[in-house]
Design a protein around this motif. Structure first.
Motif, PDB file in Angstrom:
ATOM      1  N   VAL A  54       0.854  -1.179   0.000  1.00 43.43           N
ATOM      2  CA  VAL A  54       0.000   0.000   0.000  1.00 43.43           C
ATOM      3  C   VAL A  54       0.892   1.232   0.000  1.00 43.43           C
ATOM      4  O   VAL A  54       1.886   1.292   0.734  1.00 43.43           O
ATOM      5  CB  VAL A  54      -0.926   0.024   1.233  1.00 43.43           C
ATOM      6  N   SER A  55       0.569   2.212  -0.829  1.00 44.17           N
ATOM      7  CA  SER A  55       1.366   3.437  -0.884  1.00 44.17           C
ATOM      8  C   SER A  55       1.327   4.144   0.467  1.00 44.17           C
ATOM      9  O   SER A  55       0.373   3.980   1.240  1.00 44.17           O
ATOM     10  CB  SER A  55       0.844   4.369  -1.982  1.00 44.17           C
ATOM     11  N   PRO A  56       2.351   4.933   0.791  1.00 44.61           N
ATOM     12  CA  PRO A  56       2.408   5.593   2.105  1.00 44.61           C
ATOM     13  C   PRO A  56       1.194   6.451   2.428  1.00 44.61           C
ATOM     14  O   PRO A  56       0.789   6.540   3.584  1.00 44.61           O
ATOM     15  CB  PRO A  56       3.681   6.443   2.006  1.00 44.61           C
ATOM     16  N   ASP A  57       0.585   7.072   1.404  1.00 45.52           N
ATOM     17  CA  ASP A  57      -0.590   7.905   1.661  1.00 45.52           C
ATOM     18  C   ASP A  57      -1.899   7.118   1.593  1.00 45.52           C
ATOM     19  O   ASP A  57      -2.988   7.677   1.771  1.00 45.52           O
ATOM     20  CB  ASP A  57      -0.642   9.081   0.685  1.00 45.52           C
ATOM     21  N   GLY A  58      -1.809   5.813   1.344  1.00 45.09           N
ATOM     22  CA  GLY A  58      -2.985   4.959   1.350  1.00 45.09           C
ATOM     23  C   GLY A  58      -3.890   5.085   0.143  1.00 45.09           C
ATOM     24  O   GLY A  58      -4.980   4.500   0.125  1.00 45.09           O
ATOM     25  N   THR A  59      -3.452   5.777  -0.904  1.00 47.94           N
ATOM     26  CA  THR A  59      -4.326   6.019  -2.054  1.00 47.94           C
ATOM     27  C   THR A  59      -4.140   5.023  -3.189  1.00 47.94           C
ATOM     28  O   THR A  59      -4.933   5.013  -4.133  1.00 47.94           O
ATOM     29  CB  THR A  59      -4.099   7.431  -2.615  1.00 47.94           C
ATOM     30  N   ARG A  60      -3.110   4.177  -3.125  1.00 49.79           N
ATOM     31  CA  ARG A  60      -2.844   3.230  -4.186  1.00 49.79           C
ATOM     32  C   ARG A  60      -2.391   1.893  -3.611  1.00 49.79           C
ATOM     33  O   ARG A  60      -1.846   1.830  -2.512  1.00 49.79           O
ATOM     34  CB  ARG A  60      -1.763   3.763  -5.140  1.00 49.79           C
ATOM     35  N   ILE A  61      -2.600   0.853  -4.393  1.00 47.38           N
ATOM     36  CA  ILE A  61      -2.179  -0.496  -4.026  1.00 47.38           C
ATOM     37  C   ILE A  61      -1.333  -1.058  -5.155  1.00 47.38           C
ATOM     38  O   ILE A  61      -1.686  -0.917  -6.331  1.00 47.38           O
ATOM     39  CB  ILE A  61      -3.398  -1.403  -3.780  1.00 47.38           C
ATOM     40  N   ALA A  62      -0.227  -1.685  -4.824  1.00 47.26           N
ATOM     41  CA  ALA A  62       0.603  -2.381  -5.812  1.00 47.26           C
ATOM     42  C   ALA A  62       0.499  -3.880  -5.576  1.00 47.26           C
ATOM     43  O   ALA A  62       0.475  -4.339  -4.430  1.00 47.26           O
ATOM     44  CB  ALA A  62       2.059  -1.930  -5.702  1.00 47.26           C
ATOM     45  N   THR A  63       0.418  -4.631  -6.665  1.00 47.89           N
ATOM     46  CA  THR A  63       0.322  -6.082  -6.571  1.00 47.89           C
ATOM     47  C   THR A  63       1.289  -6.735  -7.550  1.00 47.89           C
ATOM     48  O   THR A  63       1.538  -6.218  -8.637  1.00 47.89           O
ATOM     49  CB  THR A  63      -1.107  -6.570  -6.882  1.00 47.89           C
ATOM     50  N   GLY A  64       1.824  -7.891  -7.167  1.00 48.26           N
ATOM     51  CA  GLY A  64       2.692  -8.670  -8.038  1.00 48.26           C
ATOM     52  C   GLY A  64       2.190 -10.099  -8.109  1.00 48.26           C
ATOM     53  O   GLY A  64       1.730 -10.663  -7.103  1.00 48.26           O
ATOM     54  N   SER A  65       2.287 -10.702  -9.300  1.00 48.19           N
ATOM     55  CA  SER A  65       1.647 -11.999  -9.510  1.00 48.19           C
ATOM     56  C   SER A  65       2.555 -12.983 -10.243  1.00 48.19           C
ATOM     57  O   SER A  65       3.533 -12.609 -10.892  1.00 48.19           O
ATOM     58  CB  SER A  65       0.355 -11.806 -10.313  1.00 48.19           C
ATOM     59  N   LYS A  66       2.164 -14.245 -10.132  1.00 47.58           N
ATOM     60  CA  LYS A  66       2.827 -15.316 -10.866  1.00 47.58           C
ATOM     61  C   LYS A  66       2.555 -15.223 -12.361  1.00 47.58           C
ATOM     62  O   LYS A  66       3.166 -15.939 -13.157  1.00 47.58           O
ATOM     63  CB  LYS A  66       2.342 -16.666 -10.323  1.00 47.58           C
ATOM     64  N   ASP A  87       9.397 -10.416 -17.038  1.00 53.51           N
ATOM     65  CA  ASP A  87       9.772 -11.630 -17.746  1.00 53.51           C
ATOM     66  C   ASP A  87       9.466 -12.898 -16.959  1.00 53.51           C
ATOM     67  O   ASP A  87       9.590 -14.006 -17.490  1.00 53.51           O
ATOM     68  CB  ASP A  87      11.276 -11.609 -18.078  1.00 53.51           C
ATOM     69  N   HIS A  88       9.127 -12.737 -15.684  1.00 50.07           N
ATOM     70  CA  HIS A  88       8.857 -13.902 -14.846  1.00 50.07           C
ATOM     71  C   HIS A  88       7.984 -13.485 -13.676  1.00 50.07           C
ATOM     72  O   HIS A  88       7.582 -12.316 -13.558  1.00 50.07           O
ATOM     73  CB  HIS A  88      10.176 -14.539 -14.359  1.00 50.07           C
ATOM     74  N   TRP A  89       7.708 -14.441 -12.823  1.00 48.86           N
ATOM     75  CA  TRP A  89       6.886 -14.266 -11.651  1.00 48.86           C
ATOM     76  C   TRP A  89       7.370 -13.085 -10.804  1.00 48.86           C
ATOM     77  O   TRP A  89       8.522 -13.015 -10.397  1.00 48.86           O
ATOM     78  CB  TRP A  89       6.942 -15.558 -10.847  1.00 48.86           C
ATOM     79  N   VAL A  90       6.474 -12.132 -10.529  1.00 45.25           N
ATOM     80  CA  VAL A  90       6.818 -10.984  -9.692  1.00 45.25           C
ATOM     81  C   VAL A  90       6.634 -11.384  -8.234  1.00 45.25           C
ATOM     82  O   VAL A  90       5.508 -11.522  -7.738  1.00 45.25           O
ATOM     83  CB  VAL A  90       5.946  -9.756 -10.028  1.00 45.25           C
ATOM     84  N   ALA A  91       7.752 -11.579  -7.534  1.00 42.42           N
ATOM     85  CA  ALA A  91       7.729 -12.110  -6.170  1.00 42.42           C
ATOM     86  C   ALA A  91       7.745 -11.023  -5.102  1.00 42.42           C
ATOM     87  O   ALA A  91       7.542 -11.322  -3.921  1.00 42.42           O
ATOM     88  CB  ALA A  91       8.915 -13.050  -5.954  1.00 42.42           C
ATOM     89  N   ALA A  92       7.999  -9.761  -5.495  1.00 42.41           N
ATOM     90  CA  ALA A  92       8.028  -8.679  -4.511  1.00 42.41           C
ATOM     91  C   ALA A  92       7.659  -7.359  -5.171  1.00 42.41           C
ATOM     92  O   ALA A  92       8.066  -7.091  -6.306  1.00 42.41           O
ATOM     93  CB  ALA A  92       9.407  -8.566  -3.856  1.00 42.41           C
ATOM     94  N   VAL A  93       6.877  -6.535  -4.452  1.00 40.59           N
ATOM     95  CA  VAL A  93       6.595  -5.161  -4.867  1.00 40.59           C
ATOM     96  C   VAL A  93       6.661  -4.271  -3.633  1.00 40.59           C
ATOM     97  O   VAL A  93       6.130  -4.632  -2.580  1.00 40.59           O
ATOM     98  CB  VAL A  93       5.209  -5.007  -5.538  1.00 40.59           C
ATOM     99  N   LYS A  94       7.326  -3.122  -3.739  1.00 41.50           N
ATOM    100  CA  LYS A  94       7.461  -2.222  -2.602  1.00 41.50           C
ATOM    101  C   LYS A  94       7.415  -0.766  -3.066  1.00 41.50           C
ATOM    102  O   LYS A  94       8.232  -0.343  -3.898  1.00 41.50           O
ATOM    103  CB  LYS A  94       8.796  -2.456  -1.881  1.00 41.50           C
TER     104      LYS A  94
END
Length: 272
Positions: A54-66, A87-94
């Protein structure tokens, strides 16, 4: 709260209003923390969602998927703002602490990326193969958003300059058989790194180990440092909380002009 499938990752907004979960069918769910009710549900991913933030201001969400993608969403409407192909499975988003950048890590390929969070523009693609055995545990931002830390599959902590993508320093953790995850202290002075069932602590400036290696009874799959330097570790069916003031020397806890307050926790057993 029924997420509709096996939950692989969760994140909480900084204001405490939202919980976000990612599940096996590719579902992303936003929950109200007080009522426990679903606020929204997103279905844009075609495979397991293993990373959310979740973004620091709480207005957006980031997701990563297989499914090799990362998305940025509006939590209130489910509108997809940014689509990041990998190019491959996204295992982390920050999200970076200032909210302007997003870091991603892809499993099984040599790639840690930094994007602009508003427009999705790729700024840097750094040739690092991050840890893939734990979900959303391989990346950590510095408090000022100027540096990004990554844990590589061969057990090295790599400190990157977020403005250039250059590597500032690299050092091995205590044991690299199965590196798991990292967590940066709120003052930025030390970082915790786990491998198998143990955790070590490192000075981020000198790269020297601080204090003893902490052993746990089970392999570690998730880990976090609280703002007052308590360590929370999850593994198997157990959550363990440790007061680092009782384990580490005092110098890593200093923050310019202030000391953080402390509180203590005991071991918590999660019922099966």
């Amino acid at each position: 709260m029924d997420a509709g499938g096996e939950v692989f990752t969760i994140a909480v907004s900084q204001d405490g209003n939202w919980i976000v979960s990612g599940t096996e069918p590719g579902l992303v769910t936003v929950w109200n923390t007080e009522s426990h009710e679903k606020v929204n549900e997103f279905t844009g991913h075609s495979d397991m969602v293993g990373a959310v933030d979740v973004s620091p201001d709480g207005t957006r969400i980031a997701t990563g998927s297989k499914d090799n993608t990362a998305f940025v969403w509006l939590p209130s409407t489910g509108e997809r703002l940014v689509w990041l192909k990998h190019d491959h499975w996204v295992a982390a988003v920050k999200f970076s602490p200032d909210g302007y950048l997003i870091a991603t890590a892809t499993w099984n390929t040599h790639s840690v990326r930094i994007y602009g969070s508003q427009d999705g523009r790729l700024l840097f693609d750094v040739p690092i193969q991050p840890v893939g055995s734990t979900l959303n545990g391989s990346l950590a931002w510095s408090r000022d958003s100027k540096q990004l830390f990554a844990l590589s599959h061969d057990g090295n902590i790599i400190r990157l300059d977020a403005s250039t993508g250059d590597t500032l320093s690299t050092w091995p953790i205590h044991k690299s058989n199965n590196p798991r995850c990292i967590s940066l202290a709120s003052n930025g002075m030390f970082i915790a790194a786990s491998s198998d069932s143990s955790v070590s602590f490192w000075n981020t400036t000198t790269r020297e180990q601080i204090g003893p290696v902490i052993k746990h009874t089970h392999d570690i799959w998730s880990m976090a440092l609280s703002a007052n330097y308590d360590l929370v570790v999850g593994g198997e069916m157990t959550i363990t909380l440790r007061r680092l003031y009782d384990i580490l020397p005092s110098s890593p806890f200093r923050y310019p002009g202030r000391w953080w307050p402390t509180c203590s926790f005991s071991r918590v057993q999660v019922p099966q």
